[in-house]
Each structure stands twice: as structure tokens, then as C-alpha cells.
Motif scaffolding. Sequence first.
Motif, PDB file in Angstrom:
ATOM      1  N   GLY A   1     -60.504 177.831  18.539  1.00 17.09           N
ATOM      2  CA  GLY A   1     -61.727 178.626  18.242  1.00 17.09           C
ATOM      3  C   GLY A   1     -62.541 179.162  19.239  1.00 17.09           C
ATOM      4  O   GLY A   1     -62.800 180.499  19.150  1.00 17.09           O
ATOM      5  N   SER A   2     -62.680 178.523  20.366  1.00 19.76           N
ATOM      6  CA  SER A   2     -63.119 179.334  21.442  1.00 19.76           C
ATOM      7  C   SER A   2     -62.601 180.223  22.251  1.00 19.76           C
ATOM      8  O   SER A   2     -63.153 181.128  22.385  1.00 19.76           O
ATOM      9  N   TYR A   3     -61.240 180.199  22.340  1.00 25.39           N
ATOM     10  CA  TYR A   3     -60.523 181.284  22.822  1.00 25.39           C
ATOM     11  C   TYR A   3     -60.132 182.274  21.832  1.00 25.39           C
ATOM     12  O   TYR A   3     -60.364 183.487  22.425  1.00 25.39           O
ATOM     13  N   LEU A   4     -60.284 182.108  20.570  1.00 32.21           N
ATOM     14  CA  LEU A   4     -60.209 183.159  19.506  1.00 32.21           C
ATOM     15  C   LEU A   4     -61.559 183.937  19.523  1.00 32.21           C
ATOM     16  O   LEU A   4     -61.240 185.172  19.677  1.00 32.21           O
ATOM     17  N   VAL A   5     -62.460 183.305  19.390  1.00 32.56           N
ATOM     18  CA  VAL A   5     -63.784 184.100  19.622  1.00 32.56           C
ATOM     19  C   VAL A   5     -64.006 184.958  21.056  1.00 32.56           C
ATOM     20  O   VAL A   5     -64.258 186.128  20.812  1.00 32.56           O
ATOM     21  N   PHE A   6     -63.671 184.373  21.906  1.00 28.59           N
ATOM     22  CA  PHE A   6     -63.985 185.026  23.079  1.00 28.59           C
ATOM     23  C   PHE A   6     -63.076 186.056  23.406  1.00 28.59           C
ATOM     24  O   PHE A   6     -63.271 187.304  23.809  1.00 28.59           O
ATOM     25  N   GLY A   7     -61.598 185.873  22.996  1.00 30.07           N
ATOM     26  CA  GLY A   7     -60.750 187.154  23.095  1.00 30.07           C
ATOM     27  C   GLY A   7     -61.035 188.087  22.338  1.00 30.07           C
ATOM     28  O   GLY A   7     -60.991 189.313  22.601  1.00 30.07           O
ATOM     29  N   ILE A   8     -61.230 188.085  20.959  1.00 31.06           N
ATOM     30  CA  ILE A   8     -61.420 189.273  20.034  1.00 31.06           C
ATOM     31  C   ILE A   8     -62.794 189.877  20.652  1.00 31.06           C
ATOM     32  O   ILE A   8     -62.685 191.087  20.730  1.00 31.06           O
ATOM     33  N   ALA A   9     -63.754 189.201  20.964  1.00 26.55           N
ATOM     34  CA  ALA A   9     -65.127 189.760  21.296  1.00 26.55           C
ATOM     35  C   ALA A   9     -64.787 190.476  22.728  1.00 26.55           C
ATOM     36  O   ALA A   9     -65.294 191.751  23.032  1.00 26.55           O
ATOM     37  N   PHE A  10     -63.968 190.158  23.307  1.00 29.00           N
ATOM     38  CA  PHE A  10     -63.840 190.594  24.859  1.00 29.00           C
ATOM     39  C   PHE A  10     -63.042 191.939  24.480  1.00 29.00           C
ATOM     40  O   PHE A  10     -63.275 193.096  25.228  1.00 29.00           O
ATOM     41  N   LEU A  11     -62.045 191.927  23.761  1.00 29.44           N
ATOM     42  CA  LEU A  11     -61.249 193.061  23.376  1.00 29.44           C
ATOM     43  C   LEU A  11     -61.996 194.114  22.871  1.00 29.44           C
ATOM     44  O   LEU A  11     -62.106 195.406  23.167  1.00 29.44           O
ATOM     45  N   LEU A  12     -62.866 193.909  21.764  1.00 30.32           N
ATOM     46  CA  LEU A  12     -63.634 194.889  21.089  1.00 30.32           C
ATOM     47  C   LEU A  12     -64.725 195.474  22.121  1.00 30.32           C
ATOM     48  O   LEU A  12     -65.047 196.773  22.015  1.00 30.32           O
ATOM     49  N   VAL A  13     -65.448 194.741  22.824  1.00 34.24           N
ATOM     50  CA  VAL A  13     -66.512 195.109  23.539  1.00 34.24           C
ATOM     51  C   VAL A  13     -66.021 196.101  24.910  1.00 34.24           C
ATOM     52  O   VAL A  13     -66.611 196.760  25.218  1.00 34.24           O
TER      53      VAL A  13
END
Length: 402
Positions: free
Chosen positions: A316-328
Motif C-alpha cells: 500500500g505504501s509503495y502503491l500510493v507513493f508511486g501513483i501520486a508521484f506519477l500524476l503530480v
Amino acid sequence: MKKNLWTYLRGDKGIWVIVLILSVFSLLAIYSSTGTLAYRMNQATEYYVFKHFLLLCFGLGIMYVAHNIPYKYYSRISQLLLIIAIPALMYALFFAGQVNEAGRWIQLPVINLSFQPSDLAKLALVMYIARILAKEKDRIKERGPFLHIMIATLIVCGLIFPANFSTSALVFLTAMVMMFIGQINLRYVFSTLAVCVTALVLMFILMKLIPQDRLNEMGRMGTWAARIDRFSNPDESKENFQAEQAKIAIASGGLFGKMPGNSTQRNLLPHPYSDFIYAIIIEEYGFIGGLFILLLYLMLMFRAIAISRKCEGTFGSYLVFGIAFLLVTQAFVNMAVAVGLFPVTGQVLPFLSMGGTSLWLTSLGVGIILSVSVDVQLKGEKIDEVKPQSAEEIAQEMGIEN
């Protein structure tokens, strides 16, 4: 007990509010910037804003469904999405046509929308990398997990690269950052980065050596060379028309803007409703409005990091960070292009630019982030609460060995 809106919209309220505010700005900007397009396509002025409204509603519906699915299911779903995305990329690259001589698209039947497989592939890859990092956490320093991630990353980026260099670079950067955060052996990460940077430098040197008429016959490579040349050698004879009109829009916006609907550059700027919508927002809402939009994306990243830190499982930690980093990061690239800091890339602004499947997949990504935040809240954690940490705990969290 009387129910309110937040009874149904679970998860982090801050992210819901950010998405809703961006959606409102999107509707206003699309309505303002599509007048010329409506005239050219012989459509009513309200046609495109109404269509975008329906796409937004459907996107919010996808987000709502996604945030109600326990996030652990997305570990398996990532495999399925990657299996779908890779053949779709291959089909788009070798068999499908092009839109605006840019990224390759697939025309979806029935719903009459164009689908860019790279949008699905980049989300699927981020989810898959999070799965591998979590699954292989006990031997994360070994070569096996790194090779596993790199093979998937190189396949996806390699299939995106011929048609869309900027998206390929963005996805590759996200993969590298996720591996860094996931404590993959730094020797592997930096060696890969060095090889890729060297390859890019050699490619651009080669493009400089190829005669211009020959370069123009090489499709996207010629386009990349022309954009970089215009960006690195700005003069009146080589000034990119899109960048020039965007600068005029931003300069004329001033501090408070011309107010909604009063843009003049929307009639001159190519794609003011997608690639350069940020320039129109600054023209109509001024520096204050542009700064507000930028802060919204920063707040989205901040909320995602807070959720990531509170998540009990590493997936969950890696998932949230990865998606947010990609979008932002995609948002920052779009804004940097609009203000003249980057060459023209064709990246859209998440939740603001007019779109269909791209908007839906962005909504899916944010829905997944919200799903993780729901799990955090169900376990009694407060996302905004910051617990004091000892030096040993901080070192352990960062992967620093004593």
C-alpha cells in the motif's frame, strides 16, 4: 443517524476536496477554451463542456468504485492490467494510426473515444512495481527483484518510446524513484540511470549530426530534435508558435487575471483545452489562480505521502507513493511546458485537461490511493497525526544500516 456526503465518500477527505476543486476548474476552463474548436467542428458552444462534464462524472464514478475495493486486491489486478497493456501498446505501435502526429491511439468502438494504451500501461506498471517491491522485500538488495522490475519497465517504456518520448521518460523516472524508495541496491539503480542518460546524450548528438532534411523523414525523432532545437535556441525565427502564444497568455494574465471566459489567446493557442490549458487558467485567473492550482497538486502529493507513511503494509505504501508521484510529476511537466521551462511534450494536466480514457485512468489511480487511505482509517490511524520518531526508527525507515 442522519447520513451526509462523507458517509459515502470514504477515505482521505483532503484528496476528495482536491479532486472536486480541480474538476470545477476543469469545467470552467474547458468551457472557456473550446469556443474555437466548437466553431471549427460546427458544434454548439456547450457541446464540449457538456461532454467533458459527463466524462468527469463517469471518472468520479470510477474513483468511487475503486476506493471501495480493498487495496490488496490491486496487487493481483496489476498483473492483469499489465498483461492487457503490453499487447495494446504493441498493437498501437505497429497497427494503429496517429492522432495529431503524436502519441499512438486506439479507437474504441461503441463509445466513440480514442484510447492511448500508454495511459493504462503507466498505471499498470506502477502497480506492478509496488507488488514486486512488497513481495520481494526480504531479498530486496539482491539482483533478482531489480531485474524483475527492470524487465517490465524496459518492455513498457520501450513500447511507448517510439511514439511518445516524454511519457516513456516520465514512466522510467517513476520506476527509478520507486526502486530508490523501495531500497533496491543503489548500485543497480544508479548504474541503470547512467546507462540511460548516456544513451540519450548519444542519441541527441546523433540527431545533431544527421542532416535536417533526412531528420524530417524520421518521424518522431525529427519532431524531438526540432522541439529541443527551438527550446535551446530561442530566437524570433525559431520560436515555437505554441510556446510563444502560451507566454503571451501568461503575461497578459497579470496577478489576478482577466476573469473566467475573457481569454483572448484561446483563439490562437493550439490545444488550449488540453496541452496548454494551464496557460489559459493563468490568463483568466492570473498568477494567483496558477499558484493555487500548483498548490493543489503539491497538497495531493503531501496527502499521498502522509497516507503512505501510515499504511500498515509495504504494498500500500509503495502503491500510493508511486501513483501520486506519477500524476503530480506529469502535472508539473505540463505546467513547466506552459511557462516555458520545458520543451513542448504533449503531457496533459491531470483532472484539468479535456480527455476521456486518460481522465478515467487518472480517476482510477486516485481511487486506488483513496482505497489505501480507507484501510488506514479502518485500522484507527489518523493520517494527519505525526508521531515522534527516534533516530533509530528514522534510520530503519530509510533503510540505513547501522
